[in-house]
Motif scaffolding. Structure first.
Motif, short mmCIF file in Angstrom:
data_model
loop_
_atom_site.label_atom_id
_atom_site.label_comp_id
_atom_site.label_asym_id
_atom_site.label_seq_id
_atom_site.Cartn_x
_atom_site.Cartn_y
_atom_site.Cartn_z
N ASP A 163 1.44 14.01 0.49
CA ASP A 163 0.46 13.13 -0.15
C ASP A 163 1.00 11.71 -0.27
O ASP A 163 0.29 10.73 -0.06
N ARG A 164 2.28 11.61 -0.61
CA ARG A 164 2.89 10.28 -0.72
C ARG A 164 2.90 9.57 0.62
O ARG A 164 2.61 8.38 0.71
N LYS B 202 0.82 -1.20 0.00
CA LYS B 202 0.00 0.00 0.00
C LYS B 202 0.86 1.26 0.00
O LYS B 202 1.74 1.43 0.83
N GLY B 203 0.62 2.13 -0.97
CA GLY B 203 1.35 3.39 -1.06
C GLY B 203 2.65 3.31 -1.83
O GLY B 203 3.20 4.34 -2.23
N ALA C 2 -0.43 8.22 1.61
CA ALA C 2 -0.85 7.05 0.84
C ALA C 2 -0.42 5.74 1.49
O ALA C 2 -1.05 4.70 1.28
#
Length: 455
Positions: free
Chosen positions: A333-334, A118-119, A337
């Protein structure tokens, strides 16, 4: 490895310089069995003991099938063919040093990728590469109709390719990939001081040459300059604090910009494209990324004269403020995530019941988060001097008030889930085929890892 070692010694290969070791988790590695000097050949293996695409082309069962195929595809089919022969294959000692399977994200299910990665950009990258491999098999399948489907099928091809990706090496002087016996017992490292593998034309042998001085017991690893994402997909291993590690960030122009054509012409003249990928590392980012973004935000054509892709030159304070805030928002934002912080990964890695693929994914995500956090720290250090200027009253007044409200909103959005989940308060603490390994190019073909950093 014992059978492979005995075979090599029978062939006259000297193995006195290195010795095999095994970690508590079962990982194989090699150490210096004696003192080794810089530039000394640690190991020399005759070329005829190494398998290449030429050997695949000469294998009767698959020779016609590999014609015109890539080297790695040819080696994967060769591996299937030789394993099918059992003890009858002359390559049995080499095959004995290879695992039956290498568990990489290419072999995971879609549900596992979504959960464990995830991410991480590796989730999509491994998805794309699995799709490419399956498409490659579909092309092979048309020509492999006469081969036994129980042996030659999509799943066996994918598994064999993962073994080849993990254990083959590229020999620059021979300009080919090879499966080299004994190398499976050496770990790979992104350090420039790791040993170098190449082909020595005069002696017709593969050599491992020391790039530094080794003392008795020092680990001997071979150089592999790929970032952790590539290593994870290709070898199923992540190197902690990998010097070659990086993520990429994309910069581009705004198509509706009235100066778009001029900016595009300047970029192309300097060897850049739009969009353009740039590396970010735990130490920060290259000058070229900042220069690209600075130019992208210019609205006064007179300021183009100040643009430099070699020097760290600020266009204007307001331009710099805007660029840095955009970078900071992108990094946040990263981080959001990923869904959790670095502490969660550190705690997860302490669990004894964590499965090997989950451990691999957690190690990868932790190293990626360190890069993002390092970049955020670097951006903040550059932001501090321009966030405000002293007034006569002694208070600080922002010199870029026009942008302040907008970017306060940008910075505030990622903080909300942190407050709700209680896990983001230490975001930036910093605690705790051949083309796959080649990233995009920067100015005039240079590797994006070679771009200059401003700090």
């Amino acid at each position: 490895m014992g059978a492979t070692r005995a075979w090599l010694q029978d062939k006259g290969v000297s193995l006195t310089a290195i010795q095999s070791e095994k970690s508590k988790d079962g990982t194989l590695w090699a150490s210096a069995a004696t003192n080794i000097n810089n530039d000394e050949v640690v190991l020399r293996i005759p070329g005829d003991l190494c398998a290449t695409a030429a050997d695949a082309a000469g294998e009767p069962t698959i020779g016609a099938l590999v014609a015109g195929r890539g080297e790695l595809t040819s080696l994967a089919l060769w591996l299937i063919a030789e394993r099918q022969k059992g003890d009858a294959t002359p390559w049995a000692p080499l095959l004995a040093s290879l695992p039956e399977r290498v568990d990489t994200p290419l072999m995971w299910t879609e549900e596992q990728r979504k959960e464990w990665l995830k991410g991480s950009p590796v989730a999509q990258q491994s998805r794309d590469r699995e799709r490419q491999l399956r498409a490659e098999w579909q092309q092979l399948y048309q020509a492999a109709a006469d081969l036994p489907p129980a042996v030659y099928n999509e799943e066996s091809f994918l598994a064999a390719m993962c073994v080849v990706l993990a254990h083959s090496v590229y020999l620059p002087s021979a300009e080919c990939f090879a499966m080299v016996p004994a190398l499976s017992g050496l770990r790979r490292s992104g350090s420039a001081s790791a040993a170098v593998v190449d082909y020595d034309i005069p002696s017709e042998s593969v050599t491992i040459t020391a790039s530094r001085t080794y003392r008795l017991g020092d680990e001997v690893a071979i150089y592999d300059g790929r970032p952790n994402g590539e290593l994870c997909m290709a070898t199923g291993v992540v190197q902690k604090n990998n010097p070659a590690d990086y993520l990429t960030i994309e910069a581009s122009l705004v198509a509706a910009d009235r100066l778009y054509s001029v900016k595009k012409e300047i970029l192309e003249g300097s060897g850049f494209t739009t969009p353009q990928e740039f590396p970010i590392t735990v130490d920060g980012m290259p000058v070229q990324l900042l220069s690209y973004m600075r130019m992208a935000r210019i609205q006064d054509s007179a300021e183009f004269a100040k643009v430099s892709f070699e020097k760290d030159i600020i266009i204007t304070p307001s331009n710099e403020y805007e660029v840095l805030q955009l970078l900071l928002a992108d990094c946040r934002d990263r981080f959001t995530a990923y869904g959790d912080n670095m502490e969660a990964d550190v705690k997860a890695l302490q669990r004894k019941d964590l499965s090997p693929p989950e451990r691999l994914a957690t190690q990868l995500r932790l190293e990626e988060k360190r890069i993002v956090a390092g970049t955020m720290d670097a951006v903040r250090r550059r932001l501090d001097p321009i966030r405000g200027i002293p007034t006569k009253s002694g208070a600080l007044q922002d010199p870029n008030q026009d942008f302040l409200e907008m970017f306060q909103a940008i910075e505030g959005v990622p903080q909300l889930p942190g407050k709700l989940l209680g896990g983001f308060k230490r975001w930036a603490s910093g605690e705790d085929d051949p083309d796959w390994g080649k990233k995009g190019k920067g100015k005039k073909g240079q590797s994006i890892r070679d771009m200059k950093r401003p700090w």
